[in-house]
Structures are given as C-alpha cells and as structure tokens.
Design a protein around this motif. Structure first.
Motif, PDB file in Angstrom:
ATOM      1  N   ALA A   1       0.828  -1.210   0.000  1.00 49.96           N
ATOM      2  CA  ALA A   1       0.000   0.000   0.000  1.00 49.96           C
ATOM      3  C   ALA A   1       0.858   1.254   0.000  1.00 49.96           C
ATOM      4  N   ASP A   2       1.942   1.225   0.777  1.00 53.73           N
ATOM      5  CA  ASP A   2       2.852   2.376   0.816  1.00 53.73           C
ATOM      6  C   ASP A   2       3.488   2.606  -0.554  1.00 53.73           C
ATOM      7  N   GLU A   3       3.908   1.516  -1.199  1.00 48.38           N
ATOM      8  CA  GLU A   3       4.527   1.634  -2.518  1.00 48.38           C
ATOM      9  C   GLU A   3       3.553   2.236  -3.526  1.00 48.38           C
ATOM     10  N   LYS A   4       2.304   1.839  -3.435  1.00 50.12           N
ATOM     11  CA  LYS A   4       1.298   2.396  -4.345  1.00 50.12           C
ATOM     12  C   LYS A   4       1.155   3.894  -4.147  1.00 50.12           C
ATOM     13  N   LYS A   5       1.224   4.343  -2.888  1.00 52.43           N
ATOM     14  CA  LYS A   5       1.138   5.781  -2.608  1.00 52.43           C
ATOM     15  C   LYS A   5       2.356   6.514  -3.162  1.00 52.43           C
ATOM     16  N   ILE A   6       3.542   5.911  -2.953  1.00 55.25           N
ATOM     17  CA  ILE A   6       4.769   6.517  -3.473  1.00 55.25           C
ATOM     18  C   ILE A   6       4.694   6.635  -4.988  1.00 55.25           C
ATOM     19  N   ILE A   7       4.306   5.540  -5.649  1.00 53.58           N
ATOM     20  CA  ILE A   7       4.255   5.517  -7.116  1.00 53.58           C
ATOM     21  C   ILE A   7       3.198   6.483  -7.641  1.00 53.58           C
ATOM     22  N   SER A   8       2.029   6.506  -6.992  1.00 49.74           N
ATOM     23  CA  SER A   8       0.968   7.407  -7.465  1.00 49.74           C
ATOM     24  C   SER A   8       1.382   8.863  -7.316  1.00 49.74           C
ATOM     25  N   GLY A   9       2.103   9.196  -6.228  1.00 44.96           N
ATOM     26  CA  GLY A   9       2.584  10.559  -6.054  1.00 44.96           C
ATOM     27  C   GLY A   9       3.601  10.933  -7.116  1.00 44.96           C
TER      28      GLY A   9
END
Length: 347
Positions: free
Chosen positions: A133-141
C-alpha cells in the motif's frame, strides 16, 4: 507484364524513399523538440530520485520501473489530448498547463514548509521498508507529479512542430515521449544504484585504490541524493512559477512576465558574455521560483487552513509514504563499516 512489374517496383521504391525522407524529418524535428524541452527534462530527472530515497535497495528498481511505465502512460494520454486540443481548441492548452503549474507550486511549497516544520524530526529514522500500500502511494505521487512535467514536455514539443501535419506531429511527440522517458528514468536508475556499485567496489574491487574509491562513493551518495532531492523541490517551484508566468502572459496579463524578463535583460547586458548569460538564466529562474513559492504557499494555506481543504491533513505523507531522512547509502555505509571482516553485506 514485365513493364507493369517494373512500374510497380518504381512506385514502391519511390514510396520507400518518401517514407525514409519523412522519417528523417520526423527524427530531426523530434531532436529539435527534445532540445527545447531539455530544461523540463533536467527538472524531471532531479525530482524523481526523492521518491525512492530511504527505500529498501531491492525495491528501488521495481518502483522506478513502475514510475517509468506510469510516465509512458501519462505521455500517451497527453499526446492524444494535446493533438486533439491543438487541432480543435488550441486556446485551452495554456489554461490546462497553468493548472499543472499551480499543482507543482503547491507540491514544492508544501515540501519547503515540511522541511521547516520537521527539522531534525526524523534524524534517527530506520531504513524504509514500505508495504504494498505504501509503494502504491509513493508511485501514485511520483506519477502524478510526472504528469505535470510530462505535460509541459509534450506541449513545448508540440509548439515546436506546430507547422507539421497531424500525422507527423503524432509521430514526433511519440518519439520525444519514449526517448525522454527512457533517458530520464535510465539516469534516475543509475543515480539510485550508484551506492550499490560503490559497495561492490569496496568489497570486491581489486586493489586498495579501487576499494577506496568504492568507499568514497558510498559515503558521498547520501550527500548527492540530498542535493538532488533539494534541487527537485526547487525545480517544482521554478518550473511551476515559469509555467504560470508564461501562461498569464499568453492570456493577456503581461506585467509579471515582463518584469522577470526585464530583470533578466538588465543582468545579461550588465555582464556580457557567457557569465552574463548564466547569471541572466539564474535571474529568470530565481524570480520564477519566488513567484512559484508565493503561489504554492497561498494554495497550501487555502487547502490546509480553510473549509475548502483537508483541515491540516498532511498531503505529502499520503502521497509519498515514508519520509525518512536516513538514506539507503548511509545504511550501506554503516553496514560496510560494521562488516569489515569480509562477510557478504547487503543493506
């Protein structure tokens, strides 16, 4: 029959020559367009490494790969919309680009405020091990910020080839988009893995000079990555500010744009030659950055301290996940020093 076949072959040869000449024109135009967008490309390269700063080494490449794929997807979407808008409603390109510029100003200003408010707060934070979930937030940002920078790259490129046919414009933008994405994320991948290379030299290199160079590289990378992250933050502000100034000028509001260029010309004429040109560029960039910071701070205030916003909720934590200040390279350096007996080291 033979005469008909010869005529057909002549037609095919002429078509091949025409296609080759057209592709040469496309390649040349793509080169010119890429050169014009070089400034934004540098900004994109400076902004991106911050998204994997503090990330576990084995996750760096996968995250960069996903961001690069997102960037290609961004450019594909932008290409279609840019071509349609330039063909049917070209006047809408500038306002849309200004919205993107305002977003960059907001992102940059929020990072400046976060640095001021969280000084030394995370000095002892461990190496980041984000979950899915954290990686998805990083990538989306990262992809969201890339969308703005990619928009400017594509619009600048489109402006350079506005006189070409629709098909040629599409081909040129496609070439520019793919080439610059490979270039930007190739450089980013090299940057974030330089500490791994240094660690390899320090442990496996032949000769004391090679090992010393590897240790020096490992020790230098935290500073290098911090500088790149800082430049990326500034890049958001000066690119966003420049987009807004240029957009206001195109829409008929000239004073701010003319003031910046007037100051630039004063510096350039006061100090002729290469040094004057460099200082003039810094003048334009610095004033654009200040304007971007002012606009970004206003947007931050509106979004954080009024009912229109999130009531003070930290956007950057949501967009980028962990915010550790201890970098990967620092951990690798510590691991190297703690395993000087020759054991296999992996941060």
């Amino acid at each position: 029959m033979a005469g008909g076949l010869a005529a057909l072959l002549d037609d095919v040869a002429a078509l091949v020559k025409l296609t080759a000449a057209n592709m040469d024109d496309v390649a040349a135009a793509a080169g010119r367009a890429s050169a014009k967008a070089a400034g934004v490309v540098v900004d994109d390269t400076a902004v991106t490494p911050q998204y994997v700063q503090g990330i576990e080494p084995k996750r760096e490449f996968p995250i960069i790969k996903k961001i690069a794929i997102g960037s290609l997807r961004n450019k594909a979407i932008i290409l279609v919309f840019a071509l349609l808008l330039s063909q049917f409603i070209p006047w809408l390109l500038t306002p849309l680009l200004m919205c993107g510029g305002a977003f960059l100003c907001y992102e940059g200003a929020e990072k400046v405020i976060e640095i001021i408010n969280t000084k030394d707060k995370d000095a002892e934070s461990p190496l980041g091990t984000p979950d899915e979930a954290d990686e998805k937030k990083i990538i989306s940002g990262a992809v969201r910020t890339d969308f703005i920078l990619s928009s400017e790259i594509m619009v600048i490129s489109l402006n350079e080839v506005a006189s070409e046919t629709l098909m040629n414009r599409a081909l040129i933008l496609a070439v520019v988009g793919v080439a610059l994405t490979i270039g930007v994320y190739g450089v980013v991948a090299l940057l974030v893995k330089m500490d791994d290379f240094g660690l390899f030299l320090a442990k496996k290199g032949k000769g004391s000079a090679t090992k010393s160079f590897g240790r020096g590289l490992v020790k230098a990378m935290p500073t290098v990555m911090s500088i790149i992250s800082f430049v990326g933050m500034l890049a958001m502000l000066w690119v966003g500010g420049h987009i807004l100034l240029d957009g206001m000028n195109k829409l008929g509001f000239h004073p701010l744009y003319e003031f910046v260029h007037h100051m630039e010309h004063i510096v350039e004429h006061a100090i002729p030659g290469f040094i004057g040109a460099v200082l003039a560029w810094f003048t334009n960039t610095g004033l654009s950055l200040i304007f971007g910071l002012i606009v970004g701070a206003i947007i931050v205030a509106i979004l954080h301290f009024t009912p229109l916003g999130h009531g003070g909720k930290k956007h950057d934590d949501d967009a980028h996940g962990h915010s550790e200040s201890k970098t990967v390279a620092e951990s690798k350096d510590a691991a190297y020093r703690g395993n000087s007996g020759g054991a296999s080291v992996r941060a």
